[in-house]
Design a protein around this motif. Structure first.
Motif, short mmCIF file in Angstrom:
data_model
loop_
_atom_site.label_atom_id
_atom_site.label_comp_id
_atom_site.label_asym_id
_atom_site.label_seq_id
_atom_site.Cartn_x
_atom_site.Cartn_y
_atom_site.Cartn_z
N ASP A 1 0.83 -1.20 0.00
CA ASP A 1 0.00 0.00 0.00
C ASP A 1 0.87 1.25 0.00
O ASP A 1 1.99 1.26 0.49
CB ASP A 1 -0.94 0.01 1.20
CG ASP A 1 -0.20 -0.06 2.53
OD1 ASP A 1 0.24 0.99 3.01
OD2 ASP A 1 -0.02 -1.18 3.05
N HIS B 1 -6.18 5.68 -1.72
CA HIS B 1 -5.11 4.69 -1.62
C HIS B 1 -4.31 4.63 -2.92
O HIS B 1 -4.71 5.17 -3.96
CB HIS B 1 -5.68 3.29 -1.30
CG HIS B 1 -6.32 2.62 -2.48
ND1 HIS B 1 -5.66 1.69 -3.24
CD2 HIS B 1 -7.54 2.76 -3.04
CE1 HIS B 1 -6.45 1.28 -4.21
NE2 HIS B 1 -7.60 1.91 -4.11
N ALA C 1 -4.89 3.37 9.13
CA ALA C 1 -6.04 3.76 8.30
C ALA C 1 -7.36 3.48 8.99
O ALA C 1 -8.28 2.89 8.43
CB ALA C 1 -5.97 3.05 6.94
N LEU D 1 -2.13 5.50 1.85
CA LEU D 1 -3.42 4.98 2.29
C LEU D 1 -3.99 5.90 3.37
O LEU D 1 -3.42 6.03 4.45
CB LEU D 1 -3.25 3.56 2.83
CG LEU D 1 -4.51 2.88 3.37
CD1 LEU D 1 -5.56 2.75 2.27
CD2 LEU D 1 -4.16 1.51 3.94
N SER E 1 -1.57 5.72 -7.89
CA SER E 1 -2.64 6.00 -6.95
C SER E 1 -3.92 6.26 -7.71
O SER E 1 -3.92 6.48 -8.93
CB SER E 1 -2.31 7.19 -6.05
OG SER E 1 -2.32 8.39 -6.80
#
Length: 259
Positions: A73, A186, A133, A76, A200
Protein backbone atom coordinates in the motif's frame (compact mmCIF):
# COMPACT_ATOMS: atom_id res chain seq x y z
CA UNK A 1 60.97 -50.24 -38.91
CA UNK A 2 62.51 -46.79 -38.38
CA UNK A 3 59.36 -45.47 -36.61
CA UNK A 4 59.26 -48.47 -34.25
CA UNK A 5 62.89 -48.10 -33.37
CA UNK A 6 62.37 -44.38 -32.79
CA UNK A 7 59.35 -45.10 -30.57
CA UNK A 8 61.28 -47.61 -28.55
CA UNK A 9 63.97 -45.06 -27.91
CA UNK A 10 61.78 -42.05 -27.32
CA UNK A 11 58.39 -43.19 -26.02
CA UNK A 12 57.07 -39.64 -25.43
CA UNK A 13 57.82 -38.58 -28.97
CA UNK A 14 56.12 -41.75 -30.23
CA UNK A 15 53.00 -41.04 -28.25
CA UNK A 16 52.75 -37.53 -29.66
CA UNK A 17 53.14 -38.80 -33.20
CA UNK A 18 50.47 -41.45 -32.73
CA UNK A 19 48.06 -38.85 -31.29
CA UNK A 20 48.68 -36.56 -34.27
CA UNK A 21 48.05 -39.40 -36.74
CA UNK A 22 44.84 -40.41 -34.94
CA UNK A 23 43.49 -36.86 -34.92
CA UNK A 24 44.29 -36.06 -38.56
CA UNK A 25 44.07 -39.36 -40.50
CA UNK A 26 41.60 -41.49 -38.53
CA UNK A 27 37.86 -41.06 -39.17
CA UNK A 28 35.55 -42.16 -36.35
CA UNK A 29 32.19 -43.55 -37.46
CA UNK A 30 29.63 -43.74 -34.60
CA UNK A 31 27.58 -46.86 -34.24
CA UNK A 32 23.80 -46.39 -34.51
CA UNK A 33 21.30 -48.91 -33.26
CA UNK A 34 18.00 -48.96 -35.15
CA UNK A 35 14.91 -50.48 -33.51
CA UNK A 36 12.02 -51.04 -35.88
CA UNK A 37 8.86 -50.89 -33.73
CA UNK A 38 5.74 -48.89 -34.48
CA UNK A 39 4.54 -49.14 -30.88
CA UNK A 40 7.74 -47.68 -29.47
CA UNK A 41 7.76 -44.98 -32.13
CA UNK A 42 4.16 -44.04 -31.37
CA UNK A 43 4.90 -43.93 -27.63
CA UNK A 44 7.93 -41.71 -28.25
CA UNK A 45 5.86 -39.22 -30.29
CA UNK A 46 3.12 -39.17 -27.64
CA UNK A 47 5.65 -38.39 -24.90
CA UNK A 48 7.22 -35.65 -27.01
CA UNK A 49 3.81 -34.07 -27.76
CA UNK A 50 2.75 -34.26 -24.09
CA UNK A 51 6.00 -32.61 -22.97
CA UNK A 52 5.61 -29.82 -25.52
CA UNK A 53 1.96 -29.24 -24.55
CA UNK A 54 2.81 -29.12 -20.82
CA UNK A 55 5.59 -26.60 -21.36
CA UNK A 56 3.33 -24.45 -23.55
CA UNK A 57 0.50 -24.38 -20.99
CA UNK A 58 2.92 -23.61 -18.14
CA UNK A 59 4.54 -20.80 -20.11
CA UNK A 60 1.32 -19.02 -21.07
CA UNK A 61 -0.72 -19.55 -17.90
CA UNK A 62 2.17 -18.53 -15.67
CA UNK A 63 3.13 -15.63 -17.95
CA UNK A 64 6.76 -16.50 -17.49
CA UNK A 65 7.79 -13.71 -19.85
CA UNK A 66 6.59 -11.13 -17.27
CA UNK A 67 8.39 -10.39 -14.02
CA UNK A 68 6.16 -10.77 -10.97
CA UNK A 69 6.20 -8.39 -8.01
CA UNK A 70 4.04 -8.08 -4.91
CA UNK A 71 2.83 -4.47 -4.41
CA UNK A 72 2.35 -2.81 -1.03
CA UNK A 73 0.00 0.00 0.00
CA UNK A 74 1.02 3.58 -0.70
CA UNK A 75 -0.62 6.83 0.50
CA UNK A 76 -3.42 4.98 2.29
CA UNK A 77 -5.78 7.45 4.00
CA UNK A 78 -9.36 7.28 5.24
CA UNK A 79 -11.39 10.08 6.77
CA UNK A 80 -14.99 10.96 7.58
CA UNK A 81 -17.07 14.00 6.70
CA UNK A 82 -20.58 15.18 7.57
CA UNK A 83 -23.49 13.97 5.41
CA UNK A 84 -23.61 15.45 1.93
CA UNK A 85 -27.22 16.62 2.21
CA UNK A 86 -28.61 17.07 5.71
CA UNK A 87 -31.20 19.80 5.16
CA UNK A 88 -33.94 20.31 7.75
CA UNK A 89 -33.75 16.81 9.13
CA UNK A 90 -35.08 16.55 12.68
CA UNK A 91 -33.99 14.33 15.56
CA UNK A 92 -36.33 11.51 14.56
CA UNK A 93 -33.93 8.59 14.99
CA UNK A 94 -34.69 6.15 17.78
CA UNK A 95 -31.62 6.97 19.80
CA UNK A 96 -32.45 10.68 19.59
CA UNK A 97 -36.06 10.22 20.71
CA UNK A 98 -35.04 8.18 23.74
CA UNK A 99 -31.42 8.90 24.74
CA UNK A 100 -32.14 7.75 28.30
CA UNK A 101 -32.25 4.15 27.04
CA UNK A 102 -28.47 4.36 26.65
CA UNK A 103 -27.72 5.39 30.22
CA UNK A 104 -25.11 3.27 31.94
CA UNK A 105 -23.53 3.55 35.36
CA UNK A 106 -19.77 3.60 35.61
CA UNK A 107 -18.02 0.26 36.13
CA UNK A 108 -14.32 0.16 36.90
CA UNK A 109 -12.45 2.67 34.79
CA UNK A 110 -15.34 3.15 32.34
CA UNK A 111 -17.00 6.57 32.76
CA UNK A 112 -20.68 7.05 33.46
CA UNK A 113 -22.79 7.34 30.28
CA UNK A 114 -25.87 9.56 30.60
CA UNK A 115 -26.68 11.33 27.29
CA UNK A 116 -29.53 13.80 27.47
CA UNK A 117 -30.13 14.48 23.79
CA UNK A 118 -28.80 14.51 20.24
CA UNK A 119 -26.69 17.03 18.34
CA UNK A 120 -25.40 17.39 14.84
CA UNK A 121 -21.58 17.19 14.82
CA UNK A 122 -19.73 19.20 12.21
CA UNK A 123 -16.25 18.49 10.87
CA UNK A 124 -14.55 15.17 10.42
CA UNK A 125 -11.59 13.12 11.45
CA UNK A 126 -8.79 11.82 9.25
CA UNK A 127 -6.37 8.98 9.72
CA UNK A 128 -3.18 8.20 7.85
CA UNK A 129 -0.89 5.18 7.44
CA UNK A 130 0.59 5.72 10.90
CA UNK A 131 -2.88 5.05 12.38
CA UNK A 132 -3.45 1.86 10.37
CA UNK A 133 -6.04 3.76 8.30
CA UNK A 134 -8.73 3.77 11.00
CA UNK A 135 -11.48 6.38 10.71
CA UNK A 136 -12.85 8.23 13.74
CA UNK A 137 -16.67 8.40 13.75
CA UNK A 138 -18.05 9.72 17.06
CA UNK A 139 -21.36 8.37 18.35
CA UNK A 140 -21.26 9.76 21.91
CA UNK A 141 -19.71 13.07 22.95
CA UNK A 142 -18.74 14.02 26.49
CA UNK A 143 -18.08 17.73 26.94
CA UNK A 144 -16.56 19.33 30.01
CA UNK A 145 -16.22 23.10 30.08
CA UNK A 146 -14.10 24.81 32.73
CA UNK A 147 -14.61 28.51 33.31
CA UNK A 148 -12.21 30.73 35.28
CA UNK A 149 -13.57 34.18 36.10
CA UNK A 150 -10.40 35.97 37.14
CA UNK A 151 -7.17 35.33 38.90
CA UNK A 152 -8.68 36.25 42.29
CA UNK A 153 -11.28 33.51 42.06
CA UNK A 154 -11.07 31.40 45.25
CA UNK A 155 -11.77 28.30 43.18
CA UNK A 156 -8.30 28.55 41.69
CA UNK A 157 -5.73 26.37 43.38
CA UNK A 158 -2.30 27.96 43.76
CA UNK A 159 -3.34 30.52 41.16
CA UNK A 160 -2.95 27.90 38.42
CA UNK A 161 -5.32 29.00 35.68
CA UNK A 162 -5.88 25.35 34.67
CA UNK A 163 -7.24 24.32 38.09
CA UNK A 164 -10.78 25.66 38.30
CA UNK A 165 -13.95 24.63 40.04
CA UNK A 166 -16.53 26.34 37.82
CA UNK A 167 -17.09 23.41 35.49
CA UNK A 168 -20.08 22.14 33.51
CA UNK A 169 -20.39 18.78 31.81
CA UNK A 170 -22.77 17.41 29.21
CA UNK A 171 -23.18 14.23 27.23
CA UNK A 172 -25.11 13.81 24.01
CA UNK A 173 -25.47 11.31 21.18
CA UNK A 174 -24.38 12.17 17.66
CA UNK A 175 -27.20 12.65 15.23
CA UNK A 176 -27.21 10.23 12.25
CA UNK A 177 -23.62 8.94 12.47
CA UNK A 178 -24.46 6.30 9.86
CA UNK A 179 -24.97 9.06 7.27
CA UNK A 180 -21.46 10.43 7.60
CA UNK A 181 -19.29 10.05 4.54
CA UNK A 182 -16.34 7.66 4.68
CA UNK A 183 -13.73 8.56 2.06
CA UNK A 184 -10.88 6.24 1.12
CA UNK A 185 -7.77 7.26 -0.78
CA UNK A 186 -5.11 4.69 -1.62
CA UNK A 187 -2.33 3.72 -4.00
CA UNK A 188 0.30 1.06 -4.55
CA UNK A 189 4.06 0.82 -4.79
CA UNK A 190 6.60 -1.81 -5.78
CA UNK A 191 10.05 -1.45 -4.26
CA UNK A 192 13.05 -3.30 -5.64
CA UNK A 193 16.76 -2.61 -5.26
CA UNK A 194 17.48 0.29 -7.60
CA UNK A 195 13.92 0.47 -8.94
CA UNK A 196 10.50 1.68 -7.76
CA UNK A 197 7.00 1.95 -9.25
CA UNK A 198 4.12 3.95 -7.74
CA UNK A 199 0.52 4.71 -8.63
CA UNK A 200 -2.64 6.00 -6.95
CA UNK A 201 -6.34 6.51 -7.61
CA UNK A 202 -5.79 10.28 -7.71
CA UNK A 203 -3.46 10.17 -10.72
CA UNK A 204 -3.90 8.13 -13.87
CA UNK A 205 -0.13 8.18 -14.45
CA UNK A 206 2.04 5.40 -13.05
CA UNK A 207 5.51 6.58 -12.08
CA UNK A 208 8.46 4.27 -12.63
CA UNK A 209 11.86 5.37 -11.34
CA UNK A 210 15.33 3.89 -11.60
CA UNK A 211 17.67 4.91 -8.80
CA UNK A 212 21.42 4.88 -9.21
CA UNK A 213 23.01 6.13 -6.04
CA UNK A 214 21.65 9.63 -5.53
CA UNK A 215 20.40 10.03 -9.10
CA UNK A 216 16.77 9.22 -9.94
CA UNK A 217 15.41 8.84 -13.45
CA UNK A 218 11.61 8.91 -13.60
CA UNK A 219 9.24 7.93 -16.37
CA UNK A 220 5.46 8.32 -16.46
CA UNK A 221 2.96 6.29 -18.41
CA UNK A 222 -0.81 6.03 -18.50
CA UNK A 223 -2.14 3.52 -15.99
CA UNK A 224 -5.51 1.91 -15.47
CA UNK A 225 -5.61 1.40 -11.71
CA UNK A 226 -8.94 -0.10 -10.69
CA UNK A 227 -10.14 -0.66 -7.14
CA UNK A 228 -12.30 -3.73 -6.48
CA UNK A 229 -13.97 -3.81 -3.04
CA UNK A 230 -14.49 -7.29 -1.61
CA UNK A 231 -16.03 -8.71 1.53
CA UNK A 232 -13.96 -10.96 3.84
CA UNK A 233 -15.41 -14.01 2.07
CA UNK A 234 -14.19 -12.77 -1.33
CA UNK A 235 -17.55 -11.67 -2.73
CA UNK A 236 -17.96 -8.20 -4.20
CA UNK A 237 -19.12 -5.40 -1.90
CA UNK A 238 -20.87 -2.36 -3.35
CA UNK A 239 -20.05 1.11 -2.06
CA UNK A 240 -22.27 3.90 -3.37
CA UNK A 241 -23.76 1.47 -5.90
CA UNK A 242 -20.60 -0.10 -7.33
CA UNK A 243 -17.91 -2.53 -6.23
CA UNK A 244 -15.35 -1.59 -8.91
CA UNK A 245 -14.02 1.96 -9.00
CA UNK A 246 -12.00 3.27 -11.92
CA UNK A 247 -9.95 6.44 -12.16
CA UNK A 248 -12.79 8.66 -13.40
CA UNK A 249 -14.90 7.89 -10.31
CA UNK A 250 -12.20 7.31 -7.68
CA UNK A 251 -9.76 10.17 -8.32
CA UNK A 252 -11.43 12.26 -5.60
CA UNK A 253 -11.61 9.34 -3.20
CA UNK A 254 -13.89 6.35 -2.82
CA UNK A 255 -16.82 7.67 -0.80
CA UNK A 256 -19.74 5.94 0.88
CA UNK A 257 -21.78 5.80 4.07
CA UNK A 258 -22.23 3.19 6.78
CA UNK A 259 -26.00 3.25 6.40
Amino acid sequence: RPLDSMCSRRSRFCANVEWFLDETLVVTIPKVASVSSRRLGFLLRVLQAATLLTLTIWFFTGKEWATKFTPTDYQLYIWSEPPVAYGDRQNTAGHCRNPWAYWQNSSGIAPMVKPTGCRYVHGGGSRGPQDNALAFIPTLVHEEINVARGRDNPCLEDRDIHEVCNASTSQYLVEAPEDRQLILFHGFQVLRPGWVMRGSIANRHVIEAVTDGNAIEEAERIGQLSTVILRPDGSKCEVAGKSEWRYADARGGIAGTLG
